[in-house]
Write an enzyme that holds these catalytic residues in place. Structure first.
Site: not given
Ligand code: GRF
Length: 186
Positions: A11-12, A86, A100, A102
């Site tokens: 969830g960063t 999805l 999204n 990536h």
């Molecule tokens: C990142 O590398 C993003 O590009 C991918 O998930 C990672 C981050 O996960 N789709 P989070 O936001 O820390 O859960």
């Protein structure tokens, strides 16, 4: 602009959005709900801010999410480290309103199975000199939707997967907020 955020992991990116809403960087944005497809740390971040949070079964995620979205007037779905593919019905309905992020420079290093450390490993093995992150609209084809923006960084001699992860996270924190802001002001 009311947004729903879908999460699967640490969830960063969700935290970056929460922070940007709180510090006024995204003045027009309200996080209406968070939906997770598994037990993950992102849920704690969401609950910590009293955001309505759902944990759904991966197998029926699209249908259940659709049900939760009914009548909520959500303007944008933000996939933030979300890993379930999805349904075509869901992406057809929401594609123009779903983005999204990536962790590479699409169209390279995308597609089914290309997530997390696997992406960075592939980038290093290909001998790339730069990498980055891509914000794009979501279509039924995994990582194939129209690109909204990208951010890049240099790969230095000796960089390992963990280094790319760190650099990508930095780039992501900038470009995802930028993209959401741009959409909220359109
Ligand atoms: C990142 O590398 C993003 O590009 C991918 O998930 C990672 C981050 O996960 N789709 P989070 O936001 O820390 O859960």
């Amino acid at each position: 602009m009311k947004i729903a955020v879908f999460v699967s992991g640490g969830g960063t990116n969700l935290q970056n959005i929460i922070d940007a809403v709180e510090d006024g960087t995204l003045p027009n944005v309200e996080i209406s709900m968070v939906m997770a497809d598994r037990d993950c740390y992102a849920i704690e971040r969401s609950l910590d801010k009293d955001i309505r949070t759902y944990v759904l079964d991966r197998k029926t995620f699209s249908e259940d999410a659709e049900h939760n979205l009914e009548g909520e007037e959500i303007d944008l779905i933000v996939l933030a480290g979300f890993l379930t593919i999805l349904s075509p019905e869901f992406t057809t309905k929401w594609g123009a309103k779903m983005i999204n992020i990536h962790p590479a420079l699409l169209p390279k290093f995308g597609g089914k199975g290309m997530y997390g450390a696997k992406v960075h490993k592939a980038v290093l093995e290909a001998g790339e000199k730069t990498s980055g992150a891509t914000v794009h609209f979501v279509t039924a084809g995994v990582d194939e939707g129209q690109i909204i923006c990208q951010g890049t960084f240099e790969i230095e001699e000796g960089d390992e997967v963990a280094d790319l992860q760190r650099k990508v996270a930095e780039v992501e924190s900038e470009i995802y907020i930028k993209a959401i802001k741009q959409i909220s002001e359109a």
